[in-house]
Design a protein around this motif. Sequence first.
Motif, short mmCIF file in Angstrom:
data_model
loop_
_atom_site.label_atom_id
_atom_site.label_comp_id
_atom_site.label_asym_id
_atom_site.label_seq_id
_atom_site.Cartn_x
_atom_site.Cartn_y
_atom_site.Cartn_z
N GLY A 58 -23.25 -54.03 -11.16
CA GLY A 58 -22.10 -54.79 -11.61
C GLY A 58 -21.77 -54.54 -13.07
N ALA A 59 -22.81 -54.53 -13.91
CA ALA A 59 -22.59 -54.29 -15.34
C ALA A 59 -22.05 -52.88 -15.57
N THR A 60 -22.57 -51.91 -14.81
CA THR A 60 -22.07 -50.54 -14.93
C THR A 60 -20.62 -50.45 -14.47
N THR A 61 -20.30 -51.14 -13.38
CA THR A 61 -18.93 -51.16 -12.88
C THR A 61 -17.98 -51.76 -13.90
N LEU A 62 -18.36 -52.92 -14.42
CA LEU A 62 -17.53 -53.61 -15.41
C LEU A 62 -17.31 -52.75 -16.64
N THR A 63 -18.37 -52.10 -17.10
CA THR A 63 -18.29 -51.27 -18.31
C THR A 63 -17.50 -49.99 -18.06
N ALA A 64 -17.83 -49.29 -16.97
CA ALA A 64 -17.21 -48.00 -16.69
C ALA A 64 -15.70 -48.13 -16.46
N THR A 65 -15.31 -49.07 -15.61
CA THR A 65 -13.88 -49.23 -15.29
C THR A 65 -13.11 -49.81 -16.47
N GLY A 66 -13.73 -50.80 -17.13
CA GLY A 66 -13.05 -51.43 -18.26
C GLY A 66 -12.81 -50.45 -19.40
#
Length: 395
Positions: free
Chosen positions: A191-199
């Motif tokens: 989730g943290a990777t998703t939030l960081t990568a997409t954001g």
Amino acid sequence: MICIETQHFNLNRTLLLAIGLWPYQKSKFVGFQTILCFGILTSFVIFQLTALITTKCTVDFIIKVFSTAIVFNFYVIIYNMFWINTHHVRNLLEQLQYICNEIKDENELAIIKKYGHNTRRCTTIITLFAICSTFFAILLPIWPQILGTILHMNESQIQSQAIQITTEYFVDQKKYFYLIYLHTNAVMCIGATTLTATGTMILGCIIHICGMFKIASYRIEQAMSTKMIENINLKNQIMINKKIFYAVEIHRKAMKFTDVLISSFEGSILLILTFGVISLSLNIFAIFRNISLRNNEAVLLHVLIVFIILLYLFLTNYAGQEVTNYSNYVYFTAYNVRWYMAPLHAQKMILFILQKGSKTFHLNVAGLFVISLQCFATLTKASMSYFTFMYSTQQ
């Protein structure tokens, strides 16, 4: 020549590859990786909501479940946003690469490189913050175990204190505590990777939009420089017309690129902003509720969630505000130069920019939200209003 994939978005590429969302080089393994990540994120939300089936639903319990379930649902929405819009992400990168390839002037290349450097710097800072936050969130549930070795607490006491996120796996949670803990950690990392990568990917695109507006302003200033205006001959007229044309062209491309960016993720952004307000209200309420219950670990968890939501909303709206500011700067540049001394054809093109700039350019989401600092203040105020209402009803 600038390669934005390797020079400006190299860290974003690494993060997206880690979760199977990089829009290029798709394979069967990447397909499996994507399904696995999405399944892990979705299953955790489901296991939180199933707690409503097996436990008596009081108002406090419902708020406790949804305060975290909506946050983890963020991950699902954002992951799905990039997954189903892979072709849009690829199209955005290709458009951005095409725009960069057209830039030949050394000063303009320096401008776009500067904004590419800003993209890498912002991505690095946000990634480091995400790593620290994830490490803190992972450490928080096992903190009682660390204390347990010092205070000689038994295993049941440790596990009862460690589980802060309410879930129902339909198994003995004490027996399978470490498997549940592993699932929770996997969700937090993905989730943290998703939030960081997409954001940071979207933020990087917005930073490049600001760079395009900066180049448009630079071209207008160069075209209408004192040297060009004071010596208007046929050669200079052609040069002025050409530079103004290129300024209008990149200004138009920046606005078009912005519209494509927003339209590609409009529905998802609308859901994120709406759920952001709800989640912020619930977690602020959970903080005050757990303070009264003296549950320090839960307080820390909800404080972290509130801080991340506020930071995400602030960065989103600040980026939107910057696009508006840079667009306005192009308008002010065109307005303040001595356009009346330019050749007639150049005046008509400058008038085109003035007409576009007379109406403030915003990042408008479905006609409901204008992404700006004012929007951030409105969303925060709405969250506090809902929290106040919930807190007053519980007194």
